[in-house]
Design an enzyme around this catalytic site. Sequence first.
Site, short mmCIF file in Angstrom:
data_model
loop_
_atom_site.label_atom_id
_atom_site.label_comp_id
_atom_site.label_asym_id
_atom_site.label_seq_id
_atom_site.Cartn_x
_atom_site.Cartn_y
_atom_site.Cartn_z
N ASP A 159 0.84 -1.21 0.00
CA ASP A 159 0.00 0.00 0.00
C ASP A 159 0.87 1.25 0.00
O ASP A 159 0.55 2.25 -0.64
CB ASP A 159 -0.92 0.01 1.23
CG ASP A 159 -1.77 -1.25 1.31
OD1 ASP A 159 -2.13 -1.79 0.25
OD2 ASP A 159 -2.05 -1.70 2.44
N HIS A 187 -5.29 -3.61 5.35
CA HIS A 187 -4.62 -3.93 4.10
C HIS A 187 -5.61 -4.43 3.04
O HIS A 187 -5.30 -5.30 2.26
CB HIS A 187 -3.52 -4.96 4.36
CG HIS A 187 -2.73 -5.36 3.14
ND1 HIS A 187 -2.05 -4.44 2.37
CD2 HIS A 187 -2.51 -6.57 2.57
CE1 HIS A 187 -1.45 -5.08 1.36
NE2 HIS A 187 -1.71 -6.37 1.47
#
Length: 331
Positions: free
Chosen positions: A152, A180
Amino acid sequence: MGIKAVVAGAAGGIGQPLSLLLKTSTLITELSLYDVVNTPGVAADLSHISSPAKVTGYLPKDDGAKAAFKNADLIVIPAGIPRKPGMTRDDLFKINAGIVKGLIEAIAEVAPKAYILIISNPVNSTVPIAAETLKAAGVFDAKRLFGVTTLDIVRAETFVAEIAGKASPQELTVPVIGGHSGETIVPLFSQVEPKVEIPEDKYDALVKRVQFGGDEVVAAKDGAGSATLSMAYAGYRFAEKVLKALNGETGIIEPSYVYLPGVPGGEEIAKETGVDFFSVPIQLGKYGVEKALNPLANITDKEKELLKVAIEGLKGNISKGVTFAQTPAQK
């Protein structure tokens, strides 16, 4: 001091490029590969690369998992099945949850002191599964268990650099917190170093792109897989930071999804967010997490909105993982 690193799921789409990158690291003296198929071949192939790590491959027969994990310092787990088009992360859950639980049980027995880096999706739930499984075995150390959310951050660096016209994305530090997957991912663009201005009209699309970047890859691969190469790079980047910290390097900070009540500085973030597992910038040291840094003090109103949505999603993901870990396997 020799470092033994292990990749569990080493023959897969993430496992192979991740193993390749780890083989290039001069910080590793022994690289052990485990998977249900093909690991001896992957190991043989990698063993021809002229870097110090000695590579061995293990299969399930003859208690291969335990042999692979024994006395490991660092274990990275990308094992599991990838997400296919039309598959929710929920479909993945049952299969990958079982795989992770089994691997962690083996680790608890033969490598209880290892630093465990979990990549297997859905990370929001697989890390709580790992924590509960280690607790049940009496060897849980929250400072040594990490959910790898680096992809990310890598995506955020890349996409922010595109918008801000920066030639080298790696010079940017873009904190990404929360979880996530999808809306649990909260990029803090207000805290990018060095500072960048995100045009108002591009803000929402940029947030979405960081949150759902994985879908771009799944669509582009057209049924042939999900993000494997960028994930391998992200896994390697985080593993290398942990290894450098083990080696005595100081001042290394990178976000990771951890069990907040078990790490220094985590308690107040857990109180503030109402969740026990959360990704925040972590200061790494010789014994894993030295300190969780609280990024919530100066967030903008937009970020507060994103955070609220993320926490709601995380609560469900976490309790799902905990429940799975505590439910006896169906015979």
